[in-house]
Write an enzyme that holds these catalytic residues in place. Sequence first.
Site, PDB file in Angstrom:
ATOM      1  N   HIS A  72      -6.621  -6.705  15.423  1.00  0.00           N
ATOM      2  CA  HIS A  72      -8.089  -6.650  15.451  1.00  0.00           C
ATOM      3  C   HIS A  72      -8.659  -7.837  14.685  1.00  0.00           C
ATOM      4  O   HIS A  72      -8.314  -8.066  13.535  1.00  0.00           O
ATOM      5  CB  HIS A  72      -8.590  -5.342  14.822  1.00  0.00           C
ATOM      6  CG  HIS A  72      -8.573  -4.194  15.772  1.00  0.00           C
ATOM      7  ND1 HIS A  72      -9.486  -3.172  15.728  1.00  0.00           N
ATOM      8  CD2 HIS A  72      -7.757  -3.924  16.815  1.00  0.00           C
ATOM      9  CE1 HIS A  72      -9.228  -2.311  16.703  1.00  0.00           C
ATOM     10  NE2 HIS A  72      -8.180  -2.739  17.370  1.00  0.00           N
ATOM     11  N   TYR A 200     -17.803   1.314  11.529  1.00  0.00           N
ATOM     12  CA  TYR A 200     -18.114   2.039  10.294  1.00  0.00           C
ATOM     13  C   TYR A 200     -19.622   2.274  10.295  1.00  0.00           C
ATOM     14  O   TYR A 200     -20.388   1.300  10.310  1.00  0.00           O
ATOM     15  CB  TYR A 200     -17.756   1.207   9.062  1.00  0.00           C
ATOM     16  CG  TYR A 200     -16.273   1.023   8.809  1.00  0.00           C
ATOM     17  CD1 TYR A 200     -15.536   0.029   9.466  1.00  0.00           C
ATOM     18  CD2 TYR A 200     -15.592   1.831   7.893  1.00  0.00           C
ATOM     19  CE1 TYR A 200     -14.186  -0.153   9.222  1.00  0.00           C
ATOM     20  CE2 TYR A 200     -14.239   1.654   7.640  1.00  0.00           C
ATOM     21  CZ  TYR A 200     -13.537   0.660   8.301  1.00  0.00           C
ATOM     22  OH  TYR A 200     -12.200   0.493   8.055  1.00  0.00           O
ATOM     23  N   PRO A 292     -10.422   6.500   1.549  1.00  0.00           N
ATOM     24  CA  PRO A 292      -9.912   5.779   2.731  1.00  0.00           C
ATOM     25  C   PRO A 292     -10.865   4.726   3.304  1.00  0.00           C
ATOM     26  O   PRO A 292     -10.461   3.950   4.174  1.00  0.00           O
ATOM     27  CB  PRO A 292      -9.668   6.890   3.761  1.00  0.00           C
ATOM     28  CG  PRO A 292     -10.462   8.058   3.297  1.00  0.00           C
ATOM     29  CD  PRO A 292     -10.599   7.939   1.825  1.00  0.00           C
ATOM     30  N   LYS A 296      -7.147   0.892   2.394  1.00  0.00           N
ATOM     31  CA  LYS A 296      -6.266   0.165   1.473  1.00  0.00           C
ATOM     32  C   LYS A 296      -5.015   0.917   1.012  1.00  0.00           C
ATOM     33  O   LYS A 296      -4.101   0.308   0.453  1.00  0.00           O
ATOM     34  CB  LYS A 296      -7.066  -0.241   0.214  1.00  0.00           C
ATOM     35  CG  LYS A 296      -8.086  -1.338   0.472  1.00  0.00           C
ATOM     36  CD  LYS A 296      -7.411  -2.676   0.682  1.00  0.00           C
ATOM     37  CE  LYS A 296      -8.331  -3.731   1.218  1.00  0.00           C
ATOM     38  NZ  LYS A 296      -8.006  -4.209   2.554  1.00  0.00           N
ATOM     39  N   TYR A 384     -11.249  -7.027   3.047  1.00  0.00           N
ATOM     40  CA  TYR A 384     -10.800  -6.101   4.091  1.00  0.00           C
ATOM     41  C   TYR A 384      -9.447  -6.548   4.677  1.00  0.00           C
ATOM     42  O   TYR A 384      -8.567  -5.710   4.905  1.00  0.00           O
ATOM     43  CB  TYR A 384     -11.855  -5.997   5.203  1.00  0.00           C
ATOM     44  CG  TYR A 384     -11.590  -4.863   6.169  1.00  0.00           C
ATOM     45  CD1 TYR A 384     -12.026  -3.564   5.900  1.00  0.00           C
ATOM     46  CD2 TYR A 384     -10.883  -5.074   7.358  1.00  0.00           C
ATOM     47  CE1 TYR A 384     -11.776  -2.514   6.774  1.00  0.00           C
ATOM     48  CE2 TYR A 384     -10.623  -4.026   8.243  1.00  0.00           C
ATOM     49  CZ  TYR A 384     -11.081  -2.756   7.939  1.00  0.00           C
ATOM     50  OH  TYR A 384     -10.824  -1.716   8.808  1.00  0.00           O
TER      51      TYR A 384
HETATM   52  P1  RFL Z   1       3.048   9.292   0.606  1.00  0.00           P
HETATM   53  O1  RFL Z   1       2.818   8.872   2.018  1.00  0.00           O
HETATM   54  O2  RFL Z   1       2.210  10.384   0.052  1.00  0.00           O
HETATM   55  O3  RFL Z   1       4.575   9.689   0.500  1.00  0.00           O
HETATM   56  C1  RFL Z   1       5.100  10.323  -0.650  1.00  0.00           C
HETATM   57  C2  RFL Z   1       6.310  11.115  -0.240  1.00  0.00           C
HETATM   58  O4  RFL Z   1       6.880  11.726  -1.398  1.00  0.00           O
HETATM   59  C3  RFL Z   1       7.178  13.087  -1.107  1.00  0.00           C
HETATM   60  N1  RFL Z   1       7.176  13.864  -2.343  1.00  0.00           N
HETATM   61  C4  RFL Z   1       8.285  14.196  -3.022  1.00  0.00           C
HETATM   62  N2  RFL Z   1       9.575  13.922  -2.786  1.00  0.00           N
HETATM   63  C5  RFL Z   1      10.474  14.410  -3.669  1.00  0.00           C
HETATM   64  N3  RFL Z   1      10.132  15.136  -4.757  1.00  0.00           N
HETATM   65  C6  RFL Z   1       8.862  15.431  -5.030  1.00  0.00           C
HETATM   66  N4  RFL Z   1       8.539  16.150  -6.102  1.00  0.00           N
HETATM   67  C7  RFL Z   1       7.858  14.936  -4.139  1.00  0.00           C
HETATM   68  N5  RFL Z   1       6.517  15.037  -4.106  1.00  0.00           N
HETATM   69  C8  RFL Z   1       6.116  14.378  -3.021  1.00  0.00           C
HETATM   70  C9  RFL Z   1       6.105  13.516  -0.126  1.00  0.00           C
HETATM   71  O5  RFL Z   1       6.520  14.645   0.630  1.00  0.00           O
HETATM   72  C10 RFL Z   1       5.954  12.246   0.718  1.00  0.00           C
HETATM   73  O6  RFL Z   1       6.827  12.230   1.823  1.00  0.00           O
HETATM   74  O7  RFL Z   1       2.899   8.062  -0.403  1.00  0.00           O
HETATM   75  P2  RFL Z   1       3.292   6.530  -0.188  1.00  0.00           P
HETATM   76  O8  RFL Z   1       4.654   6.394   0.405  1.00  0.00           O
HETATM   77  O9  RFL Z   1       3.000   5.855  -1.466  1.00  0.00           O
HETATM   78  O10 RFL Z   1       2.277   6.020   0.945  1.00  0.00           O
HETATM   79  C11 RFL Z   1       0.899   5.982   0.697  1.00  0.00           C
HETATM   80  C12 RFL Z   1       0.122   6.210   1.978  1.00  0.00           C
HETATM   81  O11 RFL Z   1       0.627   7.349   2.628  1.00  0.00           O
HETATM   82  C13 RFL Z   1      -1.383   6.381   1.727  1.00  0.00           C
HETATM   83  O12 RFL Z   1      -1.828   5.451   0.765  1.00  0.00           O
HETATM   84  C14 RFL Z   1      -2.234   6.183   2.995  1.00  0.00           C
HETATM   85  O13 RFL Z   1      -1.958   7.191   3.936  1.00  0.00           O
HETATM   86  C15 RFL Z   1      -3.720   6.182   2.658  1.00  0.00           C
HETATM   87  N6  RFL Z   1      -4.578   6.058   3.853  1.00  0.00           N
HETATM   88  C16 RFL Z   1      -4.813   4.821   4.445  1.00  0.00           C
HETATM   89  N7  RFL Z   1      -4.218   3.716   3.965  1.00  0.00           N
HETATM   90  C17 RFL Z   1      -4.405   2.511   4.587  1.00  0.00           C
HETATM   91  O14 RFL Z   1      -3.868   1.507   4.128  1.00  0.00           O
HETATM   92  N8  RFL Z   1      -5.159   2.383   5.725  1.00  0.00           N
HETATM   93  C18 RFL Z   1      -5.778   3.440   6.280  1.00  0.00           C
HETATM   94  O15 RFL Z   1      -6.398   3.282   7.327  1.00  0.00           O
HETATM   95  C19 RFL Z   1      -5.646   4.712   5.612  1.00  0.00           C
HETATM   96  N9  RFL Z   1      -6.240   5.787   6.120  1.00  0.00           N
HETATM   97  C20 RFL Z   1      -5.193   7.174   4.389  1.00  0.00           C
HETATM   98  C21 RFL Z   1      -6.033   7.011   5.534  1.00  0.00           C
HETATM   99  C22 RFL Z   1      -5.002   8.429   3.838  1.00  0.00           C
HETATM  100  C23 RFL Z   1      -5.638   9.511   4.395  1.00  0.00           C
HETATM  101  N10 RFL Z   1      -5.396  10.775   3.785  1.00  0.00           N
HETATM  102  C24 RFL Z   1      -5.041  11.936   4.489  1.00  0.00           C
HETATM  103  C25 RFL Z   1      -5.255  10.837   2.351  1.00  0.00           C
HETATM  104  C26 RFL Z   1      -6.669   8.076   6.097  1.00  0.00           C
HETATM  105  C27 RFL Z   1      -6.508   9.335   5.535  1.00  0.00           C
HETATM  106  C28 RFL Z   1      -7.249  10.459   6.164  1.00  0.00           C
HETATM  107  C1  PHB Z   2      -7.773   5.300  10.455  1.00  0.00           C
HETATM  108  O1  PHB Z   2      -7.666   4.817  11.597  1.00  0.00           O
HETATM  109  O2  PHB Z   2      -7.208   6.349  10.127  1.00  0.00           O
HETATM  110  C2  PHB Z   2      -8.607   4.598   9.445  1.00  0.00           C
HETATM  111  C3  PHB Z   2      -9.136   3.361   9.760  1.00  0.00           C
HETATM  112  C4  PHB Z   2      -9.933   2.709   8.839  1.00  0.00           C
HETATM  113  C5  PHB Z   2     -10.187   3.298   7.611  1.00  0.00           C
HETATM  114  C6  PHB Z   2      -9.635   4.526   7.298  1.00  0.00           C
HETATM  115  C7  PHB Z   2      -8.840   5.185   8.222  1.00  0.00           C
HETATM  116  O3  PHB Z   2     -10.986   2.652   6.730  1.00  0.00           O
END
Ligand code: RFL
Ligand code: PHB
Length: 389
Positions: A72, A200, A292, A296, A384
């Site tokens: 993108h 957005y 979110p 990041k 961004y």
């Molecule tokens: P994770 O993905 O939470 O993985 C951690 C893992 O550790 C396990 N765990 C354990 N394992 C052993 N012993 C324990 N006691 C444990 N406790 C937990 C868990 O089961 C899991 O498998 O962390 P990690 O690897 O640091 O990754 C981080 C990302 O997942 C997170 O930052 C992103 O998903 C955030 N996020 C977004 N980030 C972006 O860069 N771009 C995006 O567009 C974006 N959109 C989002 C998001 C997060 C969202 N939510 C649901 C919080 C959109 C949403 C809606």
């Molecule tokens: C997503 O596609 O899940 C998404 C995209 C942009 C954001 C957050 C989440 O800023």
Amino acid sequence: MRTQVAIVGSGPSGLLLGQLLHLSGIDNVIVERVSRDHVLSRVRAGILEEGATDTIRATGAGERMDREGLPHDGFELAFSGRRFRLDLHALTGKRVMVYGQTELTLDLMEAREAAGLETFYAADNVQPHDFDGDNPYLTFSIDGADQRIDGDFIAGCDGHHGVCRKSAPDAAVTVYEKVYPAGWLGILAEVPPVSEELIYAGHPRGFALCSMRSRTRSRYYIQCAVDDRVDNWSDEAFWDELRRRLPPDAAEAVTTGPSFEKSIALLRSSVAEPMRFGRLFLAGDAGHIVPPTGAKGLNLAASDVHYLHEALAEHYAENSDAGLDAYSARALARIWKAERFSWSMTMLLHRFADMGDFDLRVQRAELDYLAGSDHAAAAMAENYVGLPY
Ligand code: RFL
Ligand code: PHB
């Protein structure tokens, strides 16, 4: 069992780190609390910075991302009935990639399995021990049988609710936190996205975001109350509310359809300092989370892992701990800038109950400024697409 780096968590941080270490000849084992299927069922991030895509390619697991991911060059900001495009590529020379975290996680798991690396899923009571000394180890149980892994280091990649950060003595950790009075209700639906690029939208009824996973799969979010529940929202109610918050031409172009995933995420900023406790290192959401809005979270996980892998590789190849000693400060310098950006984009686009008329005027002035100033737009674009590693 003995390994060099015992990794807790098989989210993006743990899987990326495991793969990079393996390619540097460093043995590692991952211990994960839930099952493989459970990890793969979590719908989360969608936007990757170039630094993250480079890190993913460096693991050797980037082939499908490059084939199926959508580059993108810009995104749109919508407010007061207007649409304004931020041309990321013209402003920074960089672009972002739309590729779902679920797909990335699957690619990394398959690469790990192909390399024959050990992962323990569904591990109970995972606990790091003795990371203050030279011989740290993990204990856990699988199907009731006690297990122990001794390592040179422990990598805490276990997310915000993990055990690693909580295992450090209270006096050794400072947590900086901000909770926003809202959540995001998100849906996935097998319908073509409303637009080629993300939108957005700031609106008096609350924020909305049009995102996607592919040309046929859309991801949409609307701001909701912190105590709202998924059951309160039929698909029809969701689509109606989304369309109300978009400019009329975008609202008309939305293709609706049944959702196959619906969830609520709360908005929170949090940073734990430092990210190292002796031989225990935190990476990704284990150390910090962002709302979110700025996309990041996953990208910070990738930059943390990039720094931590470099530091561990230096330790083993050059017998130098300079990188390990610098890890926490180096990672936090980048994290805080992403925290600032995520906070500012959240404050710019949401309506919070505690915002007065003054705040709303400032919000509108900032959006006007962005739409009218190349300098302001360039600063937003630079953040961004991701600041340099
Ligand atoms: P994770 O993905 O939470 O993985 C951690 C893992 O550790 C396990 N765990 C354990 N394992 C052993 N012993 C324990 N006691 C444990 N406790 C937990 C868990 O089961 C899991 O498998 O962390 P990690 O690897 O640091 O990754 C981080 C990302 O997942 C997170 O930052 C992103 O998903 C955030 N996020 C977004 N980030 C972006 O860069 N771009 C995006 O567009 C974006 N959109 C989002 C998001 C997060 C969202 N939510 C649901 C919080 C959109 C949403 C809606
Ligand atoms: C997503 O596609 O899940 C998404 C995209 C942009 C954001 C957050 C989440 O800023």
